[in-house]
Design a protein around this motif. Sequence first.
Motif, short mmCIF file in Angstrom:
data_model
loop_
_atom_site.label_atom_id
_atom_site.label_comp_id
_atom_site.label_asym_id
_atom_site.label_seq_id
_atom_site.Cartn_x
_atom_site.Cartn_y
_atom_site.Cartn_z
N THR A 96 39.78 42.14 32.35
CA THR A 96 38.58 42.60 31.66
C THR A 96 38.63 44.13 31.58
OG1 THR A 96 37.35 40.77 32.62
CG2 THR A 96 36.07 42.54 31.66
N VAL A 101 37.76 40.60 27.24
CA VAL A 101 38.40 39.67 28.16
C VAL A 101 39.63 39.05 27.50
CG1 VAL A 101 38.11 37.54 29.46
CG2 VAL A 101 36.21 39.13 29.28
N TYR A 103 42.75 36.22 28.85
CA TYR A 103 43.17 35.40 29.98
C TYR A 103 44.28 34.44 29.57
CZ TYR A 103 40.39 31.64 27.96
OH TYR A 103 39.89 30.69 27.12
#
Length: 155
Positions: A96, A101, A103
């Motif tokens: 972040t 964000v 992932y």
Amino acid sequence: MASTLTRRPRAGRVAVAGLAAFASLGLLGTAAPATAAPAAPKAVVGKDKYGKWTKTGPALVDCRVYVAVSAGRTVNATASGTCKFRMSQTVVAGITINGRVKYITARGTGKKVYTDVVKVNNPRGKQTICGWGYVNSPLDETNPRRSEARTCFKA
């Protein structure tokens, strides 16, 4: 006839080991090697964190996550899930930066499951960079118990 093939180490293991070493160098405050390219960043920040052992999944097996984060021109994060017994795992590693964000998820069966490295370009200016990860069982979609780790620093 004996096989002449050798076993290659998993790319995830190499990535976790490399980032862990990279992060530990940053934590120790050592300078970058003198042979680094001139475009290399002047400071490297690295942190790592272990999650708590948590009983996850329908079988309630103890598992925990390990997260390693490093920052320079790019921010890198990776995670590994470790369980005391062989089981199916879902391991997530993320970054972040300034509310953005990114992932990656890895699913596998075994005592250890590794994610690939998540990479994000490091924007200029002061920001808080957080690396996080968690591990739980893919068999229980509403599992409220999972091992989580989060590490943040200002760069």
